[in-house]
Structure formats: C-alpha cells, structure tokens
Design an enzyme around this catalytic site. Structure first.
Site, short mmCIF file in Angstrom:
data_model
loop_
_atom_site.label_atom_id
_atom_site.label_comp_id
_atom_site.label_asym_id
_atom_site.label_seq_id
_atom_site.Cartn_x
_atom_site.Cartn_y
_atom_site.Cartn_z
N TYR A 35 48.14 58.00 49.11
CA TYR A 35 47.94 58.43 47.85
C TYR A 35 47.51 59.91 47.68
O TYR A 35 47.35 60.30 46.82
CB TYR A 35 47.28 57.34 46.93
CG TYR A 35 45.64 57.10 47.57
CD1 TYR A 35 44.76 58.02 47.34
CD2 TYR A 35 45.44 55.79 48.16
CE1 TYR A 35 43.68 57.72 47.88
CE2 TYR A 35 44.53 55.50 48.70
CZ TYR A 35 43.30 56.35 48.41
OH TYR A 35 42.21 56.14 49.19
N ASP A 66 42.78 48.46 57.01
CA ASP A 66 42.42 49.38 55.76
C ASP A 66 41.54 50.65 55.95
O ASP A 66 42.14 51.64 56.21
CB ASP A 66 41.61 48.12 54.81
CG ASP A 66 41.40 48.71 53.45
OD1 ASP A 66 41.97 49.78 52.95
OD2 ASP A 66 40.75 47.98 52.62
N ARG A 95 33.12 54.61 47.60
CA ARG A 95 34.55 55.37 47.02
C ARG A 95 34.20 56.71 46.85
O ARG A 95 34.92 57.51 47.18
CB ARG A 95 35.01 54.76 45.73
CG ARG A 95 36.49 55.21 45.49
CD ARG A 95 36.97 54.67 44.43
NE ARG A 95 36.36 54.96 43.32
CZ ARG A 95 36.90 54.87 41.99
NH1 ARG A 95 38.09 54.23 41.80
NH2 ARG A 95 36.24 55.10 40.91
N ARG A 113 44.45 49.35 37.89
CA ARG A 113 43.42 50.57 37.46
C ARG A 113 44.15 51.91 37.40
O ARG A 113 44.07 52.68 36.38
CB ARG A 113 42.23 51.03 38.30
CG ARG A 113 41.23 49.61 38.60
CD ARG A 113 40.09 50.24 39.25
NE ARG A 113 40.20 50.73 40.52
CZ ARG A 113 40.24 50.29 41.68
NH1 ARG A 113 40.04 48.89 41.50
NH2 ARG A 113 40.45 50.96 42.69
N HIS A 146 48.17 47.34 56.41
CA HIS A 146 47.61 48.03 55.47
C HIS A 146 46.41 49.31 55.94
O HIS A 146 45.37 48.94 56.62
CB HIS A 146 46.63 47.33 54.24
CG HIS A 146 46.00 47.87 53.13
ND1 HIS A 146 46.88 48.43 52.27
CD2 HIS A 146 44.93 48.26 52.80
CE1 HIS A 146 46.17 49.19 51.38
NE2 HIS A 146 45.01 48.87 51.57
N HIS A 199 47.10 47.03 45.59
CA HIS A 199 45.70 46.56 45.67
C HIS A 199 45.53 45.65 44.73
O HIS A 199 45.78 45.78 43.53
CB HIS A 199 44.61 47.78 45.57
CG HIS A 199 44.49 48.71 46.87
ND1 HIS A 199 44.57 49.88 46.57
CD2 HIS A 199 44.42 48.39 48.03
CE1 HIS A 199 44.27 50.62 47.94
NE2 HIS A 199 44.23 49.71 48.81
N HIS A 258 44.27 42.66 49.78
CA HIS A 258 43.01 41.87 49.37
C HIS A 258 43.08 40.53 48.86
O HIS A 258 43.01 39.36 49.46
CB HIS A 258 42.22 42.68 48.73
CG HIS A 258 41.84 44.11 49.41
ND1 HIS A 258 41.42 44.10 50.61
CD2 HIS A 258 42.12 45.40 48.76
CE1 HIS A 258 41.08 45.65 50.90
NE2 HIS A 258 41.79 46.11 49.82
N HIS A 294 44.54 53.42 55.41
CA HIS A 294 44.42 54.67 54.90
C HIS A 294 43.96 55.38 55.99
O HIS A 294 42.63 55.52 56.18
CB HIS A 294 43.43 54.62 53.72
CG HIS A 294 43.92 53.59 52.56
ND1 HIS A 294 44.51 53.80 51.72
CD2 HIS A 294 43.24 52.33 52.55
CE1 HIS A 294 44.54 52.82 50.87
NE2 HIS A 294 43.77 51.82 51.26
N HIS A 310 48.73 51.77 43.11
CA HIS A 310 47.66 51.77 43.78
C HIS A 310 46.93 50.52 43.44
O HIS A 310 46.43 49.88 44.26
CB HIS A 310 46.80 53.08 43.33
CG HIS A 310 45.45 52.72 43.90
ND1 HIS A 310 44.52 52.37 43.27
CD2 HIS A 310 44.80 53.29 45.22
CE1 HIS A 310 43.15 52.30 43.87
NE2 HIS A 310 43.54 53.05 45.05
N GLU A 351 40.33 43.28 44.51
CA GLU A 351 39.37 43.26 45.61
C GLU A 351 37.96 43.19 45.14
O GLU A 351 37.03 42.98 45.71
CB GLU A 351 39.59 45.05 46.06
CG GLU A 351 38.57 45.05 47.32
CD GLU A 351 39.01 46.55 48.03
OE1 GLU A 351 39.69 47.17 47.59
OE2 GLU A 351 38.14 46.91 49.06
#
Ligand SMILES: [Zn+2]
Length: 452
Positions: A131, A330, A92, A218, A69, A242, A279, A71, A215, A245
């Site tokens: 993404y 991650d 975030r 959400r 995992h 995900h 997660h 990004h 993703h 988390e």
C-alpha cells in the site's frame, strides 16, 4: 534446462498424513516430471543405476512454503517496538515513521533483503500486501507504480515468486476521515483511480503476478468495495483484505454501518473462493459462517498477532466452516513458517486447554499448497508431477531436530534448519546459505538506512 534427479531421505507427498522415506523426485524446466517412492513402491525401471547422479537431499523435503501475507518494510521494525506499553495502534505510529522514509531505492534494498531472509526460511512465494504507493505528500512518482516495481524486482533478486497484492487504501477511518500524514502516500483518491493505476502495472517477469487488496473496511468506503472486488473478479486474480484484526474495527464498523466488517464485505460482493481474509481474529459466529459458506480463505499470522497483542483467531472453527487456512508472517517480527504453522495448533491449545486440534498434514497444507492457492499459483505447493519444482529441505540432524521423527518436524524445526531451497527448478539456498544475497549484511544496511 537439463533434467535433475533429487533423492529425498523423506518427502511430504500430497494427501499423505506423514512423510514418505526415500523418494526420487525428477525435475526439468522448472517442473516436477516424476515422483517415485523407492521403498514399498515401484522402483524406477533403471534400478539403482539411475540414482548415482541423483542429488541427495538428507532430511525432510517439503514443497515450497508460501508466505501469504507480507509487508516487506515492516522488517525494519523488528525488535524496535518493545519499549513501553501500547497496542496495535501505538505500534502503527512507529510503522508510519518507517513508511515516511522509504523511496523506491531504499524500498528495493529493504525488500530484497527481507525476501532473501524468506528464501532462507524455505519460502518460495510471497504475497506482498502493498500500500505504500506514492511519494511524500501523496505525490505520485514519475512511474506511479515505481514502488510496486521495486518489490517485484526485489523478489527476483531474492529468487522467489511474488504476488503483488496492490492495495486500495483511501480513508483513515470507517467514517471516511481523509488520510493524513504518512497515510497520504497510500491513497489513490478513489477506487476507480486505484484501478487505473494498477491497470498500468503489468510486470512481464515470470516470477511475478499482480493481485488486488482492500486494506480494510477502515480504508475503503463501503460504496467503493465492489469496484475493487469487481476489478479482481474480472481479471481472475486473488483479492485479499485485512479483517477484524482488532475489536475496535468491529465496533467502528457497527457504529457506521450497523453490521460487522465481514457482513459488510459479504453484502458488497467481496467474499468468495478467490478472496482471502487476513487475520479474522475477532469474527462473530455468524461471520465465521459467512466466511466458510463462501469458501473465503483465511490467512492467519500468529506471530504478528501475538506480537501486536491482537488476540487468538478461531482457526479450528474457521476451518470447520469451510475456509481454507493459509499463513503469513505479516509484520516479520518472525520470519519462520514452521513457527507460524505450529502456532495455529498451539494457540488453540492455550485457548481450549486441550491438545490435538490440527493434524500435522493440515499444518503442512496451510504452509504450502493453500498459501500458494491464496496467491493465485494453483500449480505450486505440492510434490506432484506437473507442479512447479519447488523443493524445501529441512535437516533432521541438527540440534533442534536430531531424534525427531520426520512427521514431527513442524513441531521442532525452525527456519534455521532449512538447508536447501529450490524455486522453479533453480537452487536459491544451499547448505543454509543464500547463493546471491548476503542476507545479514544487506538486512543490516537496509534497516539502518530507514531507521537511523
Ligand atoms: Zn497486514
């Protein structure tokens, strides 16, 4: 490619509780062709004669490590988000500031450096949960997969394999609020248009494969989850998501759908043995059963989960329930699968105030073969005949590892103790140096480009 013989001082062979001393590993054309323990086993027919041209691998040689995992662009945030307080959600916002500045060129440069850092750490394959698809304002690039192509190229430069987990990201909340600000770059409108775009992306490089990702609950409306799952299922490729988390995600999902995120995914056909939940930090007992019974994998990212104050996932219970565990770095607050692996055990110790939840070979499995399987590479992550010739050698004579028995390496070594990395039969790292990328210099420049 010519055949190569490698003589490992110790090698961690499949289904062994501890490393085996003096193992001759032969490779050709990127594959392992023979594995021969020389002590207490059958010596090769040619006896010692065959050994004079073997490449010595002092220390412990492992199969390739898989970072399930990633990004890549989060690497630019390392050390930049520790001022003040906050939580996952305030972090975030900082991450979105970096996302807003990337284009295919700067993404390539940053990912190339980040992946080369992974190579130095013994990672031979990365699962990129991707993404950041479109240009500012969500306007597609001329090639709508230009950002994904940059990541595939970056992995080639770094000398590692990649599974590009092309991520469907459509909404900002479980309630279906539209994407705003930097998030607009993530969205394809709906799941069918996501699928149409991904169908147009078929890198022909042998080091790259394309998988799918949701993703989170959400970001993909309940009514469109099955579209993404069906796309992955028809192609027989991995599907990642995900999951839980944050407690807030569970609360929002219960409010909107009357169930947990795991239950929602189960009901929409998302769970299964080709799916990996990333997660799974806050599942209910029933969620753990759903994940385990469906053989859904779980990718733990302990250094990110600690960095973001997420909490401690129930790793042992998930494993007992039937979920294969893999590991990911991650957000790349740390890129060190030794640290991720021992954190799985050490976090359980903190929670239970007892030691000894995971045997060392279980941690090795999570870091190697289970991670590769989660990324769709069923022929990697084991030192066995026919598998990909990935060899990761860790020194046992450095300041952190001197005096440490080989079986204890996962509790002592760091990424900095990796001396040599072979990926698909090619040497990528030798004497602790990447052969083609000046990793610190490129990281410096690439991070500066998107943060200054
Ligand atoms: Zn993630």
């Amino acid at each position: 490619m010519t055949a190569t013989r490698w003589l490992a001082e110790y090698a961690w062979l499949p289904d062994h509780a501890e490393p085996t001393p003096d193992v001759l590993i032969e490779t050709q054309d990127g594959r392992i062709t023979a594995v021969t323990p020389l002590v207490g086993g059958s010596a090769p027919a040619a006896g010692v004669e065959v050994l004079h041209d073997a490449v010595r691998l002092p220390g412990l040689t492992l199969p390739g490590l898989a970072n399930a995992h990633s990004h890549a662009f989060h690497r630019a945030l390392r050390g930049r988000t520790h001022d003040g307080r906050g939580d996952f959600w305030t972090w975030r916002d900082r991450m979105y500031e970096v996302a807003a500045r990337l284009d295919p060129d700067s993404y390539l440069a940053l990912a190339r450096a980040a992946y080369a850092e992974m190579a130095l750490a013994g990672i031979t394959c990365v699962g990129e949960f991707h993404y950041l698809h479109h240009g500012p304002g969500g306007i597609p690039y001329a090639d709508p997969n230009a950002m994904g192509a940059a990541l595939v190229e970056a992995a080639a430069h770094a000398g590692i394999r990649i599974t590009l987990l092309d991520t469907c990201y459509l909404t900002a909340t479980v309630d279906g609020e539209p994407l705003v600000g930097p998030q607009t770059r993530f969205g394809d409108g709906d799941a069918l248009r996501w699928a149409e775009r991904v169908d147009g992306f078929a890198p022909d490089d042998t080091h790259a494969r394309v998988g799918a990702a949701i993703h989170s609950v959400r970001a993909v409306p309940a009514g469109q989850l099955a579209t993404v799952a069906g796309w992955a299922d028809r192609r027989g490729v991995p599907l990642h998501v995900h999951l839980s988390e944050q407690p807030a995600e569970n609360d929002a999902c219960r409010a909107a759908h009357g169930c947990t995120p795991t239950r929602l995914l189960a009901d929409r056909g998302v769970l299964g043995r080709h799916t990996t939940a990333v997660h799974a930090t806050h599942p209910t007992g029933a969620d753990v059963t759903l994940l385990g019974d469906s053989r859904t994998g779980v990718c733990l990212c302990p250094t990110t989960e600690r960095d973001l104050a997420d909490g401690i996932g129930p790793a042992r219970r998930l494993a007992e329930a039937g979920s294969p565990l893999s590991l990911g770095s991650d957000s790349h607050a740390v890129v060190d699968l030794f640290e991720e692996a021992r954190a799985v055990e050490l976090d359980e110790r903190l929670r239970t105030r007892r030691r000894g939840h995971f045997a060392p070979d279980e941690l090795v499995t999570a870091a190697t073969v289970a991670g590769h399987a989660a990324l769709g590479w069923g022929d990697a992550g084991r030192l066995s005949v026919g598998d990909r010739a990935d060899l990761v050698t860790v020194r046992l004579d450095g300041v952190r590892t001197a005096g440490v028995p080989a079986v204890g390496a996962f509790f002592a070594a760091t990424a900095a103790d990796v001396t040599q990395v072979v990926v698909d039969g090619r040497v990528v790292v030798r004497d602790g140096r990447h052969l083609t990328v000046d990793v610190p210099a490129e990281l410096h420049d690439a991070v500066k480009e998107v943060t200054s």
